[in-house]
Structures are given as structure tokens and as C-alpha cells.
Motif scaffolding. Structure first.
Motif, short mmCIF file in Angstrom:
data_model
loop_
_atom_site.label_atom_id
_atom_site.label_comp_id
_atom_site.label_asym_id
_atom_site.label_seq_id
_atom_site.Cartn_x
_atom_site.Cartn_y
_atom_site.Cartn_z
N LYS A 119 175.50 61.51 108.68
CA LYS A 119 176.51 60.46 108.76
C LYS A 119 175.70 59.11 108.50
O LYS A 119 174.71 59.13 108.32
CB LYS A 119 177.01 60.08 110.40
CG LYS A 119 177.69 61.24 111.10
CD LYS A 119 178.97 61.41 110.86
CE LYS A 119 179.78 62.20 111.52
NZ LYS A 119 181.19 62.40 111.34
N LYS B 60 190.22 55.38 105.27
CA LYS B 60 190.42 56.83 104.99
C LYS B 60 190.07 57.24 103.65
O LYS B 60 189.78 56.47 102.63
CB LYS B 60 192.01 56.97 105.28
CG LYS B 60 192.73 56.34 104.01
CD LYS B 60 194.55 56.66 104.50
CE LYS B 60 195.09 55.73 103.39
NZ LYS B 60 196.45 55.94 103.56
N ASP B 61 189.78 58.53 103.50
CA ASP B 61 189.42 58.93 102.21
C ASP B 61 190.59 59.33 101.59
O ASP B 61 191.78 59.37 101.89
CB ASP B 61 188.44 60.37 102.38
CG ASP B 61 188.94 61.36 103.23
OD1 ASP B 61 190.17 61.51 103.18
OD2 ASP B 61 188.02 62.40 103.85
N LYS C 220 191.85 61.61 105.41
CA LYS C 220 191.43 61.77 106.62
C LYS C 220 190.77 60.23 107.20
O LYS C 220 190.26 59.52 106.14
CB LYS C 220 190.07 62.59 106.63
CG LYS C 220 189.29 62.71 107.83
CD LYS C 220 188.14 63.46 107.82
CE LYS C 220 187.26 63.89 108.87
NZ LYS C 220 187.56 63.07 110.19
N GLU C 221 191.00 59.88 108.34
CA GLU C 221 190.77 58.57 108.95
C GLU C 221 189.50 58.83 109.40
O GLU C 221 189.06 59.71 110.13
CB GLU C 221 191.78 58.06 109.89
CG GLU C 221 192.95 57.74 109.01
CD GLU C 221 193.91 56.59 109.68
OE1 GLU C 221 193.56 56.03 110.90
OE2 GLU C 221 195.21 56.70 109.52
N TYR C 222 188.60 57.54 109.39
CA TYR C 222 187.33 57.41 109.93
C TYR C 222 187.35 56.22 111.32
O TYR C 222 188.05 55.25 110.88
CB TYR C 222 186.34 57.23 108.99
CG TYR C 222 186.12 58.41 108.04
CD1 TYR C 222 185.69 59.49 108.27
CD2 TYR C 222 186.99 58.34 106.81
CE1 TYR C 222 185.44 60.54 107.23
CE2 TYR C 222 186.88 59.49 106.00
CZ TYR C 222 185.93 60.41 106.23
OH TYR C 222 186.11 61.54 105.44
N ASP C 223 186.56 56.52 112.23
CA ASP C 223 186.66 55.63 113.10
C ASP C 223 185.75 54.34 113.03
O ASP C 223 184.61 54.42 112.47
CB ASP C 223 186.02 56.59 114.25
CG ASP C 223 186.74 57.71 114.91
OD1 ASP C 223 187.89 57.53 114.86
OD2 ASP C 223 186.07 58.41 115.39
N TYR D 71 183.12 51.76 113.94
CA TYR D 71 181.83 51.90 114.61
C TYR D 71 181.76 50.47 115.34
O TYR D 71 181.56 49.37 114.95
CB TYR D 71 180.80 51.96 113.75
CG TYR D 71 179.37 52.41 114.34
CD1 TYR D 71 179.03 53.64 115.07
CD2 TYR D 71 178.63 51.23 114.43
CE1 TYR D 71 177.85 53.76 115.53
CE2 TYR D 71 177.20 51.40 114.87
CZ TYR D 71 176.92 52.68 115.65
OH TYR D 71 175.80 52.99 116.06
N PHE E 167 182.23 51.65 110.22
CA PHE E 167 182.94 52.52 110.05
C PHE E 167 181.86 53.62 109.96
O PHE E 167 180.98 53.41 109.34
CB PHE E 167 183.98 52.81 108.91
CG PHE E 167 185.12 52.09 108.95
CD1 PHE E 167 186.31 52.36 109.47
CD2 PHE E 167 185.06 50.98 108.08
CE1 PHE E 167 187.14 51.48 109.59
CE2 PHE E 167 186.18 50.05 108.08
CZ PHE E 167 187.39 50.48 108.84
N GLU E 168 182.04 54.98 110.87
CA GLU E 168 181.03 55.79 110.65
C GLU E 168 181.74 56.87 109.83
O GLU E 168 182.72 57.35 109.91
CB GLU E 168 180.91 56.49 112.15
CG GLU E 168 179.84 57.51 112.13
CD GLU E 168 179.46 57.91 113.42
OE1 GLU E 168 178.30 58.62 113.77
OE2 GLU E 168 180.33 58.24 114.19
N ILE E 169 180.99 57.29 108.81
CA ILE E 169 181.45 58.01 107.64
C ILE E 169 180.57 58.91 107.30
O ILE E 169 179.22 59.06 107.64
CB ILE E 169 181.71 57.39 106.40
CG1 ILE E 169 180.43 56.86 105.84
CG2 ILE E 169 182.81 56.15 106.70
CD1 ILE E 169 180.56 56.09 104.52
#
Length: 147
Positions: A55, A82-83, A87-90, A92, A115-117
Motif C-alpha cells: 500500500k 477510483k481506478d 474501484k474506489e479507494y478510501d 486516509y 487516499f490509501e492505494i
């Protein structure tokens, strides 16, 4: 009117994606978008280490301008990432300098969104909603430096 604007925005974004396919550095960094009330400009994207090697913490610096004659609040919760697969990312939210404040009438501020990715993610779409539970009013394709 909202559907017309979203259709135009979708067409523009599709154009950016098609043009960007040949050039991996083609992004919307420094492109000012938003609602009539607020203008948002992503100005810098960096990566930071996370607790695990798989991550990364993505830091997106944004410039926000209040175009109204009254104070308006804005925070990291107004943004999503989102990618290409959707897909969505949270968010941080464990950083003390995360965006979250009131912007005075006619003023511009700078803040950070985290964001955490996955470490392997190289680019994504960040969007901005002026008010929660509404459709995004702006979206940017951003390239993420380094791994």
C-alpha cells in the motif's frame, strides 16, 4: 441542465482518456474545475509509505477558491478516488494537514487530500462533489509518481 453538463463532462473525460492512451504522462493536473460556488485545482501529487509494502498513501495537494460572497466549508470527504476499473479507494484521514475547513468569501486556500492505494496503482480518477449525496461536479485524471 445537470444531465447536459454531465454529458459534456463525460465527453471531455473520454477525450482525455483516448488522448492519454498514447501518453502515460497526460493528466489533468493543474486543471481548474468545480461548481460555480467553488473552483478546485489539483496542483501536486506525491506518494508516501504506508504500514505495508503493498500500500501507499497518496497525497494530492489542491487549491480551492470560493467564488461566492459567503464562507463555504470543504473537506477531504468532498473527494473520491477510483481506478480505471471503477474501484474506489478510501480517504486516509489520519493526517493533521488534511483538507477540512471553511473558505472565506472570495478567498483561495491550499490543502491536502490523502487516499490509501495499492503500491502498483499508477493513475486514477479523482472527483469532487460540492454537496454530499450529489453527483460529482468535477473529475480529474491524475498520474501517481513513483512506486
Amino acid at each position: 441542465m445537470k444531465k447536459i453538463i454531465m454529458t459534456i463532462l463525460a465527453t471531455l473525460l473520454l477525450s482525455v482518456v483516448l488522448v492519454g492512451c498514447g501518453n502515460s504522462e497526460e493528466t489533468d493536473l493543474n486543471k481548474a474545475l468545480g461548481a460555480k460556488e467553488m473552483t478546485v485545482t489539483p496542483t501536486k501529487v506525491t506518494r508516501e509509505k504506508a504500514a505495508t509494502d503493498r500500500k501507499r498513501i497518496l497525497k494530492i495537494e489542491v487549491k480551492v477558491k470560493n467564488n461566492t460572497e459567503k464562507p463555504i466549508g470543504i473537506g477531504a470527504g468532498n473527494f473520491a478516488l477510483k481506478d480505471a476499473d471503477g474501484k474506489e479507494y478510501d480517504i486516509y484521514g489520519m493526517k493533521t494537514d488534511s483538507l477540512g475547513q471553511e473558505v472565506a468569501a472570495g478567498k483561495t486556500i491550499t490543502g491536502n487530500i490523502y487516499f490509501e492505494i495499492p503500491a502498483s496503482l499508477e493513475k486514477g480518477w479523482m472527483n469532487y462533489v460540492f454537496q454530499m449525496d450529489q453527483e460529482p461536479v468535477a473529475e480529474w485524471l491524475l498520474s501517481f509518481p513513483g512506486k
